[in-house]
Design a protein around this motif. Structure first.
Motif, PDB file in Angstrom:
ATOM      1  N   THR A  29      44.100  14.001  50.739  1.00 27.72           N
ATOM      2  CA  THR A  29      44.891  14.181  49.510  1.00 27.72           C
ATOM      3  C   THR A  29      46.047  13.211  49.352  1.00 27.72           C
ATOM      4  OG1 THR A  29      46.512  15.637  50.564  1.00 27.72           O
ATOM      5  CG2 THR A  29      44.524  16.689  49.682  1.00 27.72           C
ATOM      6  N   THR A  82      50.931  22.663  46.970  1.00 27.58           N
ATOM      7  CA  THR A  82      52.019  23.443  46.362  1.00 27.58           C
ATOM      8  C   THR A  82      51.838  23.366  44.859  1.00 27.58           C
ATOM      9  OG1 THR A  82      53.456  23.000  48.210  1.00 27.58           O
ATOM     10  CG2 THR A  82      54.543  23.585  46.141  1.00 27.58           C
ATOM     11  N   ASN A  83      51.648  24.508  44.219  1.00 28.76           N
ATOM     12  CA  ASN A  83      51.243  24.523  42.806  1.00 28.76           C
ATOM     13  C   ASN A  83      52.348  25.005  41.859  1.00 28.76           C
ATOM     14  OD1 ASN A  83      48.449  25.807  44.422  1.00 28.76           O
ATOM     15  ND2 ASN A  83      48.339  23.843  43.379  1.00 28.76           N
ATOM     16  N   THR A  85      54.798  25.438  39.063  1.00 23.88           N
ATOM     17  CA  THR A  85      54.906  24.792  37.757  1.00 23.88           C
ATOM     18  C   THR A  85      55.416  25.820  36.759  1.00 23.88           C
ATOM     19  OG1 THR A  85      53.742  23.420  36.138  1.00 23.88           O
ATOM     20  CG2 THR A  85      52.506  25.281  37.025  1.00 23.88           C
ATOM     21  N   ARG A  89      58.740  22.611  31.905  1.00 33.74           N
ATOM     22  CA  ARG A  89      59.558  22.246  33.071  1.00 33.74           C
ATOM     23  C   ARG A  89      60.129  20.844  32.833  1.00 33.74           C
ATOM     24  NH1 ARG A  89      56.846  21.698  39.097  1.00 33.74           N
ATOM     25  NH2 ARG A  89      58.770  21.871  40.272  1.00 33.74           N
ATOM     26  N   GLY A 121      47.838  15.986  38.004  1.00 33.56           N
ATOM     27  CA  GLY A 121      48.437  16.949  38.929  1.00 33.56           C
ATOM     28  C   GLY A 121      48.990  18.092  38.102  1.00 33.56           C
ATOM     29  N   GLU A 127      51.831  22.523  32.080  1.00 28.95           N
ATOM     30  CA  GLU A 127      52.327  21.219  31.611  1.00 28.95           C
ATOM     31  C   GLU A 127      51.462  20.700  30.463  1.00 28.95           C
ATOM     32  OE1 GLU A 127      53.946  18.093  34.492  1.00 28.95           O
ATOM     33  OE2 GLU A 127      51.916  17.359  34.104  1.00 28.95           O
ATOM     34  N   ASP A 153      43.601  18.056  38.407  1.00 22.53           N
ATOM     35  CA  ASP A 153      44.257  18.456  39.656  1.00 22.53           C
ATOM     36  C   ASP A 153      43.204  18.436  40.755  1.00 22.53           C
ATOM     37  OD1 ASP A 153      47.141  20.010  40.232  1.00 22.53           O
ATOM     38  OD2 ASP A 153      45.601  20.411  41.744  1.00 22.53           O
ATOM     39  N   LEU A 209      40.243  16.328  39.835  1.00 19.63           N
ATOM     40  CA  LEU A 209      40.327  14.908  40.203  1.00 19.63           C
ATOM     41  C   LEU A 209      41.335  14.736  41.332  1.00 19.63           C
ATOM     42  CD1 LEU A 209      39.611  11.885  39.582  1.00 19.63           C
ATOM     43  CD2 LEU A 209      41.626  11.838  38.122  1.00 19.63           C
ATOM     44  N   ASN A 210      40.878  14.095  42.402  1.00 16.20           N
ATOM     45  CA  ASN A 210      41.780  13.705  43.475  1.00 16.20           C
ATOM     46  C   ASN A 210      42.356  12.344  43.101  1.00 16.20           C
ATOM     47  OD1 ASN A 210      43.005  12.852  45.834  1.00 16.20           O
ATOM     48  ND2 ASN A 210      41.289  13.408  47.167  1.00 16.20           N
ATOM     49  N   LEU A 211      43.666  12.261  42.977  1.00 14.19           N
ATOM     50  CA  LEU A 211      44.297  10.996  42.546  1.00 14.19           C
ATOM     51  C   LEU A 211      44.036   9.848  43.521  1.00 14.19           C
ATOM     52  CD1 LEU A 211      47.711  12.348  41.182  1.00 14.19           C
ATOM     53  CD2 LEU A 211      45.856  11.333  39.841  1.00 14.19           C
ATOM     54  N   ARG A 227      54.116  14.549  37.396  1.00 10.43           N
ATOM     55  CA  ARG A 227      55.446  15.010  37.805  1.00 10.43           C
ATOM     56  C   ARG A 227      55.335  15.970  38.987  1.00 10.43           C
ATOM     57  NH1 ARG A 227      58.294  17.215  32.771  1.00 10.43           N
ATOM     58  NH2 ARG A 227      56.656  18.792  33.028  1.00 10.43           N
ATOM     59  N   ASN A 228      56.188  15.739  39.978  1.00 10.80           N
ATOM     60  CA  ASN A 228      56.258  16.612  41.151  1.00 10.80           C
ATOM     61  C   ASN A 228      54.934  16.651  41.912  1.00 10.80           C
ATOM     62  OD1 ASN A 228      58.993  17.455  40.332  1.00 10.80           O
ATOM     63  ND2 ASN A 228      57.882  18.374  38.627  1.00 10.80           N
TER      64      ASN A 228
HETATM   65  C1  LIG Z   1      54.108  21.038  42.300  1.00 13.74           C
HETATM   66  S1  LIG Z   1      52.603  20.891  41.360  1.00 13.74           S
HETATM   67  C2  LIG Z   1      53.194  20.023  39.923  1.00 13.74           C
HETATM   68  C3  LIG Z   1      52.627  20.603  38.658  1.00 13.74           C
HETATM   69  C4  LIG Z   1      53.180  19.966  37.374  1.00 13.74           C
HETATM   70  N1  LIG Z   1      52.880  18.577  37.310  1.00 13.74           N
HETATM   71  C5  LIG Z   1      54.662  20.213  37.251  1.00 13.74           C
HETATM   72  O1  LIG Z   1      55.468  19.300  37.443  1.00 13.74           O
HETATM   73  O2  LIG Z   1      55.051  21.347  36.971  1.00 13.74           O
HETATM   74  C6  LIG Z   1      51.750  19.598  42.265  1.00 13.74           C
HETATM   75  C7  LIG Z   1      50.256  19.562  41.983  1.00 13.74           C
HETATM   76  O3  LIG Z   1      49.721  18.341  42.495  1.00 13.74           O
HETATM   77  C8  LIG Z   1      48.419  18.606  42.957  1.00 13.74           C
HETATM   78  N2  LIG Z   1      47.997  17.542  43.875  1.00 13.74           N
HETATM   79  C9  LIG Z   1      48.426  17.310  45.142  1.00 13.74           C
HETATM   80  N3  LIG Z   1      47.775  16.275  45.672  1.00 13.74           N
HETATM   81  C10 LIG Z   1      46.917  15.827  44.726  1.00 13.74           C
HETATM   82  C11 LIG Z   1      45.973  14.763  44.686  1.00 13.74           C
HETATM   83  N4  LIG Z   1      45.768  13.961  45.730  1.00 13.74           N
HETATM   84  N5  LIG Z   1      45.255  14.587  43.547  1.00 13.74           N
HETATM   85  C12 LIG Z   1      45.457  15.400  42.477  1.00 13.74           C
HETATM   86  N6  LIG Z   1      46.330  16.426  42.456  1.00 13.74           N
HETATM   87  C13 LIG Z   1      47.061  16.628  43.581  1.00 13.74           C
HETATM   88  C14 LIG Z   1      48.528  19.974  43.598  1.00 13.74           C
HETATM   89  O4  LIG Z   1      47.285  20.617  43.711  1.00 13.74           O
HETATM   90  C15 LIG Z   1      49.492  20.693  42.654  1.00 13.74           C
HETATM   91  O5  LIG Z   1      48.818  21.473  41.714  1.00 13.74           O
END
Ligand SMILES: C[S@@+](CC[C@H](N)C(=O)[O-])C[C@H]1O[C@@H](n2cnc3c(N)ncnc32)[C@H](O)[C@@H]1O
Length: 288
Positions: A29, A82-83, A85, A89, A121, A127, A153, A209-211, A227-228
C-alpha cells in the motif's frame, strides 16, 4: 487510547513479526507502520488471529508468506488502513471549489464539455459526495451533463459503503452543514440515518484502486482531492505520487491535499501553490 507498545487484547507482537507485517503493508500500500503504531497493529490484527485460530503473530506471519498469503494481505490491508473522514472536512477546499473552480467548470459543462473530479483515497465516500453537492449547488442540472466524480480507495469495504450511500449524520454534521439535508433523504425510523439523494448519488462512481498501482483512467481530471492519504506514506513514495497526480490533471486543473501534507520535489515545477494545500497545474506555455 491505544497503547504505543506491541500489546493489546492479551496479544503481543515481537519485533521480527512486527517488521514482517510492516514490510508487507508498505509493499502492498505504501503505508509506513512505525514503531509507535505497534499497539494499533496488534489491536486491529488480534481479532484476525482469533478468526484464523492462530496462537500468535509468528503464526500469522507464516500465513502471510504461505500459499494463502496474497489473500491474507488483502484482509490485513482492510484492517490496517485508517478510514477517518467526514462530510466537508477541511472546508476551505470546498470554498475554493465553489468560488474559484466551479464557475469555469460549470461553463465548460454547459457548453457540452467533459468535467472530471477525483476523490483519491475516498474512504467511505463523504468527500466525493461533498464534491457532488457543491457541483449541484452551482449547477442543479449537473447530473445529466458530462460532469462526473470518481471515488477510489484501496479498501473494498469502504468502496461498498460509499456505493451504498447510507450515512449516520452527527449533530455537528447537521448544525455545521445544513446543505447536507438538501441532498439527502432521511431513512424512516432510523434516527439521523440518511441516504444520498439520486442526483448526487448518480454523479459519483466508486472503484477500488491502489494508488501504488498503474492507474487505468484514460482521461484527465479538472480537480483531484487526495487528502489525508499520503501522510501515511514515506517521503519517497510521496515523491513518486506527486508527478503522477500532476500528469493526471488537465492544464489549469487543481490538486487539493491534506492539511499536514505538502507537495515537494520536482513535481512542484508544474504545480503552483494557489492556496492552503491547494495547487494548480500551470496552463501550457506558462511553465518556466
Ligand atoms: C484518512 S482516509 C482519508 C479520507 C478522505 N480523503 C478525507 O480526507 O477525509 C485515508 C484513506 O486512504 C486510503 N488509502 C491508504 N493507502 C492507499 C493506497 N495505497 N491506495 C488507495 N487508497 C489508500 C485508506 O484506505 C483510507 O480510506
Amino acid at each position: 487510547m491505544i497503547p504505543a507498545v506491541g500489546q493489546a487484547n492479551g496479544q503481543t507482537i515481537g519485533d521480527a513479526a512486527f517488521r514482517t507485517v510492516a514490510r508487507h503493508l508498505q509493499e502492498q500500500t505504501g503505508i509506513v507502520l512505525t514503531d509507535v503504531k505497534k499497539g494499533l497493529a496488534v489491536s486491529r490484527l488480534s481479532r484476525r488471529l482469533r478468526a484464523l485460530q492462530l496462537p500468535d503473530f509468528d503464526a500469522y506471519c507464516d500465513v502471510l508468506s504461505g500459499p494463502d498469503g496474497a489473500a491474507e494481505m488483502q484482509e490485513m490491508v482492510l484492517l490496517l488502513t485508517t478510514n477517518v473522514t467526514r462530510f466537508f472536512r477541511e472546508p476551505h477546499h470546498y470554498d475554493a471549489l465553489r468560488t474559484q473552480i466551479l464557475p469555469g467548470l460549470v461553463a465548460k459543462a454547459k457548453s457540452g464539455g467533459r468535467v472530471r473530479l477525483w476523490s483519491a483515497g475516498c474512504s467511505s465516500g463523504e468527500e466525493a459526495y461533498s464534491m457532488a453537492m457543491c457541483v449541484l449547488e452551482a449547477f442543479p442540472q449537473a447530473a445529466p451533463s458530462n460532469i462526473r466524480i470518481l471515488a477510489t480507495d484501496i479498501d473494498s469495504n469502504m468502496i461498498t459503503k460509499g456505493q451504498t450511500a447510507r450515512y449516520q449524520l452527527s449533530e455537528d454534521d447537521l448544525s455545521e452543514h445544513p446543505i447536507l439535508l438538501k441532498h439527502m433523504v432521511k431513512v424512516p425510523g432510523r434516527d439521523r440515518y440518511v441516504d444520498i439523494a439520486e442526483p448526487a448519488k448518480s454523479m459519483v462512481r466508486f472503484a477500488r484502486l491502489n494508488l501504488q498501482d498503474p492507474w487505468p483512467m484514460q482521461g484527465k481530471f479538472d480537480v483531484i482531492f487526495c487528502r489525508n492519504v499520503v501522510i501515511y506514506f514515506s517521503t519517497e513514495t510521496q515523491q513518486k505520487l506527486w508527478p503522477r497526480f500532476a500528469k493526471a490533471l488537465n492544464h489549469g486543473g487543481h490538486l487539493m491535499i491534506g492539511h499536514s501534507e505538502r507537495v515537494t520535489g520536482p513535481a512542484l515545477t508544474p504545480l503552483r501553490s494557489v492556496g492552503v494545500t491547494h495547487y494548480e497545474l500551470q496552463a501550457q506555455g506558462a511553465m518556466t
